[in-house]
Design an enzyme around this catalytic site. Structure first.
Site, PDB file in Angstrom:
ATOM      1  N   SER A  42      -2.623   2.467  -0.225  1.00  0.00           N
ATOM      2  CA  SER A  42      -1.845   1.194  -0.517  1.00  0.00           C
ATOM      3  C   SER A  42      -1.675   0.460   0.903  1.00  0.00           C
ATOM      4  O   SER A  42      -1.273  -0.717   0.802  1.00  0.00           O
ATOM      5  CB  SER A  42      -0.899   1.396  -1.482  1.00  0.00           C
ATOM      6  OG  SER A  42       0.236   2.017  -0.401  1.00  0.00           O
ATOM      7  N   LYS A 119       5.862   0.908   2.064  1.00  0.00           N
ATOM      8  CA  LYS A 119       5.190  -0.283   2.000  1.00  0.00           C
ATOM      9  C   LYS A 119       5.857  -1.404   3.076  1.00  0.00           C
ATOM     10  O   LYS A 119       6.645  -0.872   3.863  1.00  0.00           O
ATOM     11  CB  LYS A 119       5.693  -1.138   0.586  1.00  0.00           C
ATOM     12  CG  LYS A 119       5.616  -0.209  -0.537  1.00  0.00           C
ATOM     13  CD  LYS A 119       3.940  -0.281  -0.945  1.00  0.00           C
ATOM     14  CE  LYS A 119       3.812   0.964  -2.153  1.00  0.00           C
ATOM     15  NZ  LYS A 119       2.313   0.875  -2.372  1.00  0.00           N
TER      16      LYS A 119
END
Length: 278
Positions: A42, A119
């Site tokens: 990701s 993230k």
């Protein structure tokens, strides 16, 4: 006889040594740096599957989330930070708290599952964040994206979980070249970083999200292959992340392995050792 008594029972001494070592490691892991292994794609191409890094836990201070987790599904062990430090959860404050900056790559605990996620911080408290046509808008202003070429990787199973990459150049056979569009994105505070684009999908167009006070909005750099704040946690995403859920800042990749195990030395990525996270 006296010498034997001074030396003590060797078994007990060994146990004491192991306990002391574990205590020292636990204190180091709780207060200073936490090891983190990248399990998914990701955050490509900033972080690759198999990157091993230490998370700087001093950057934002300490909360219940700073406590370590012991999760070993194979043995039915599932002790997350709340299992050890749940008494400190709920006030959304931190000890020696420091404010994260937009653009930081942050490891945090998922607001519902408690699992560790990594993230990039996109939205600050009070911000209005929206994605339109794959472009991030913050408080009505677009974060510019400049084409930066093509990101290439081998179309094959990656990491211990044997995850296959998604490709912008359609279905690619085993061992073929998997391409993604590479862009450089500039955030309002001037931080620039790489992002990847695979194609058009629902997450490229979102409603306007107003980030609540004391919370943050995160997105993965591999924009079309990331579960992040664009989807509420009630719907299986991440949603807004409270301040107290931050664990620390990812500053540098210490080691990287492209194989199923870090022990497979022939799969080590020597060009990523001690690589700064930008």
């Amino acid at each position: 006889m006296a010498d034997a008594e001074k030396k003590g029972n060797p078994v007990i001494e060994t146990i004491k040594t192991v306990v002391y070592a574990l205590l020292i490691a636990g204190v180091f892991r709780t207060i200073f740096f936490q090891p983190f292994w990248i399990p998914s794609g990701s955050m490509k191409n900033t972080l690759l599957i198999g990157d091993f890094l230490f998370v700087n836990k001093m950057a934002y201070g300490y909360s219940y989330a700073s406590c370590p987790s012991v999760i070993i599904p194979r043995f039915g062990i599932n002790l997350d930070a709340k299992s050890f430090c749940g008494f400190a959860d709920g006030d959304n404050t931190r000890l020696f708290g420091g404010e994260p900056e937009r653009g930081d790559v942050v490891v945090f605990r998922h607001p519902v599952s408690g699992r560790d996620f990594v993230k990039r911080l996109i939205g600050m408290p009070g911000d209005k964040v929206q994605v339109k046509g794959g472009v991030v808008f913050i408080n009505g202003e677009a974060a510019p994206q400049e084409p930066a070429g093509i990101f290439e990787e081998v179309a094959a199973a990656q990491g211990p979980h044997r995850l296959r990459p998604r490709c912008a150049n359609g279905p690619v056979g085993e061992g073929g070249t998997c391409n993604k569009e590479l862009f450089t994105e500039t955030l309002p505070n001037g931080v620039t970083h790489s992002i990847l684009n695979i194609g058009t999908q629902r997450s490229d167009d979102t409603p306007v999200y107003t980030v609540p006070e004391g919370n943050y909005f995160f997105m993965g750099d591999n924009r079309d292959n990331s579960s992040d704040s664009r989807v509420p946690n009630a719907a299986g995403g991440v949603g807004f992340v409270p301040y107290e859920n931050l664990i620390g800042r990812a500053d540098r990749v210490m080691f990287s392995s492209a194989g199923r195990s870090m022990l497979f030395f022939w799969t080590w990525r020597s060009d990523r050792f001690f690589k700064a996270v930008n």
